[in-house]
Write an enzyme that holds these catalytic residues in place. Structure first.
Site, PDB file in Angstrom:
ATOM      1  N   THR A  46       0.826  -1.207   0.000  1.00 31.32           N
ATOM      2  CA  THR A  46       0.000   0.000   0.000  1.00 31.32           C
ATOM      3  C   THR A  46       0.863   1.260   0.000  1.00 31.32           C
ATOM      4  OG1 THR A  46      -0.211  -0.319   2.396  1.00 31.32           O
ATOM      5  CG2 THR A  46      -2.063  -0.986   1.041  1.00 31.32           C
ATOM      6  N   THR A  47       2.046   1.202   0.609  1.00 32.24           N
ATOM      7  CA  THR A  47       2.959   2.351   0.633  1.00 32.24           C
ATOM      8  C   THR A  47       3.416   2.726  -0.774  1.00 32.24           C
ATOM      9  OG1 THR A  47       3.698   1.750   2.853  1.00 32.24           O
ATOM     10  CG2 THR A  47       5.142   3.207   1.615  1.00 32.24           C
ATOM     11  N   TYR A 109     -13.123  -2.807   3.118  1.00 27.91           N
ATOM     12  CA  TYR A 109     -14.424  -2.255   2.773  1.00 27.91           C
ATOM     13  C   TYR A 109     -15.582  -3.224   3.050  1.00 27.91           C
ATOM     14  CZ  TYR A 109     -18.055   0.466   0.485  1.00 27.91           C
ATOM     15  OH  TYR A 109     -19.196   1.178   0.233  1.00 27.91           O
ATOM     16  N   TYR A 134      -1.639  -9.936   6.194  1.00 28.89           N
ATOM     17  CA  TYR A 134      -1.408  -8.541   6.546  1.00 28.89           C
ATOM     18  C   TYR A 134      -2.659  -7.986   7.201  1.00 28.89           C
ATOM     19  CZ  TYR A 134      -0.250  -3.537   5.868  1.00 28.89           C
ATOM     20  OH  TYR A 134      -0.004  -2.199   6.043  1.00 28.89           O
ATOM     21  N   ARG A 139      -6.745   0.650   7.877  1.00 28.57           N
ATOM     22  CA  ARG A 139      -6.977   0.781   6.440  1.00 28.57           C
ATOM     23  C   ARG A 139      -8.144  -0.078   5.951  1.00 28.57           C
ATOM     24  NH1 ARG A 139      -3.228   3.049   2.915  1.00 28.57           N
ATOM     25  NH2 ARG A 139      -1.297   3.791   3.840  1.00 28.57           N
ATOM     26  N   LYS A 163       2.129  -9.858   9.034  1.00 27.10           N
ATOM     27  CA  LYS A 163       2.492  -8.467   9.260  1.00 27.10           C
ATOM     28  C   LYS A 163       1.337  -7.881  10.060  1.00 27.10           C
ATOM     29  CE  LYS A 163       3.269  -3.989   7.022  1.00 27.10           C
ATOM     30  NZ  LYS A 163       3.217  -3.205   5.767  1.00 27.10           N
ATOM     31  N   ILE A 205       8.015  -5.004   8.810  1.00 27.72           N
ATOM     32  CA  ILE A 205       7.924  -4.507   7.441  1.00 27.72           C
ATOM     33  C   ILE A 205       7.611  -3.030   7.589  1.00 27.72           C
ATOM     34  CG2 ILE A 205       6.640  -4.548   5.270  1.00 27.72           C
ATOM     35  CD1 ILE A 205       6.315  -7.547   5.624  1.00 27.72           C
TER      36      ILE A 205
END
Length: 290
Positions: A46-47, A109, A134, A139, A163, A205
């Site tokens: 996402t980064t 979502y 993850y 988010r 993560k 991470i």
């Protein structure tokens, strides 16, 4: 998968002024991290603003990083989403020959319950690929609870790592306490890296790590060696800038650091925007202190 230990960095995607991918800066970023002690690289997380990249751009970024890295560091590829069958298909069809694992964010979502989250990762595990769970509730809008993680870890050996980025550090500790042998826990929150590693985690991470790879990698190594006081000296030096880079969302803050270091240019794709003048000034002042 003990090679995925220490500091992995979730690489940003540098852009030019016209918002095309800046491959020259991407080369600099990869080299900077390799030269300064980063242990492995995470591609298209996402980064990386991966949600704003076209399929062709993603392919080009992957190929470029593989070429520049030239097998020097282990690589992890981000493939995730909220359409379980589509994510499974993408993992099955991806050329993972250069990658050691897939990092797959929990469905966002849709907000599935714990059974839905379990079934999602069970489906991904059926690909037979090495997959990192993850969990990032801030988010995705839904938390993968510790008991769900432990259930998955016990049943599917190729779900070998998480993560973890829950806002509650007690969740990390519950997973570390209950996990099966061989299951790896890494922090997905830069500020929790040191306590999680000291408690038995395998590092992080990281976002801030790509800006300060030498310092962050040294801190984690000191934690592995049980040198708590020395590790906390580095943690305390970096804690303020770690908080600042997330103040207006990720990756706008880390892109300020990388811009000030002359590695990339300070551009993001909408809907993300660059750091405000006030935040930029605060980060720049903290860089000078460090």
């Amino acid at each position: 998968m003990s090679i995925l230990k220490g500091v992995g960095v979730a690489l940003v995607t540098p852009f030019n002024e016209d918002l095309s991918v800046d491959f020259e800066s991407l080369t600099k970023l990869v080299e900077y991290n390799i030269e300064n002690g980063t242990n492995y690289l995470v591609v298209l997380g996402t980064t990386a603003e991966a949600a704003t990249l076209s399929d062709e751009e993603k392919k080009q970024v992957i190929e470029h990083i593989i070429k520049v890295n030239n097998k020097r560091l282990p690589l992890v590829l981000g493939i995730g989403g909220n359409h379980t069958l589509e994510v499974k298909k993408q993992i099955e069809e991806a050329d993972l020959s250069a990658f050691d694992a897939v990092l797959s964010v929990s469905p966002y979502y849709n907000k599935p319950n714990q059974e839905g989250l379990y079934q999602h990762y069970k489906m991904l595990a059926s690909t037979g690929k090495n997959i990192i769970i993850y969990n990032v509730p801030s988010r995705t809008g839904q938390n993968v609870e510790a008991d769900t993680t432990i259930r998955l870890a016990n049943e599917f050996p190729n779900l070998f790592m998480i993560k973890e980025a829950a806002p509650n550090i007690l969740q990390y500790f519950d997973i570390l306490r209950k996990k099966p042998e061989g299951f790896s826990v890494v922090s997905g929150d830069d500020e929790y890296t040191l306590p999680v590693t000291l408690a038995g985690g395998n590092g992080v991470i990281s976002v801030i790590g790509q800006g300060y790879p030498k310092e962050f990698s040294t801190m984690v190594q000191l934690a592995f060696e049980g040198k708590v006081k020395e590790a906390y000296e580095i943690h305390n030096k970096l804690v303020e800038i770690t908080r600042l880079i997330f103040a207006e969302g990720n990756p706008c803050g880390i892109k300020v650091i990388l811009t000030e270091k002359g590695i990339i240019k300070n551009y993001l794709r909408l809907p993300l925007v660059t750091a405000s003048e006030g935040l930029y000034a605060k980060i720049k002042a903290e860089i000078a202190k460090i």
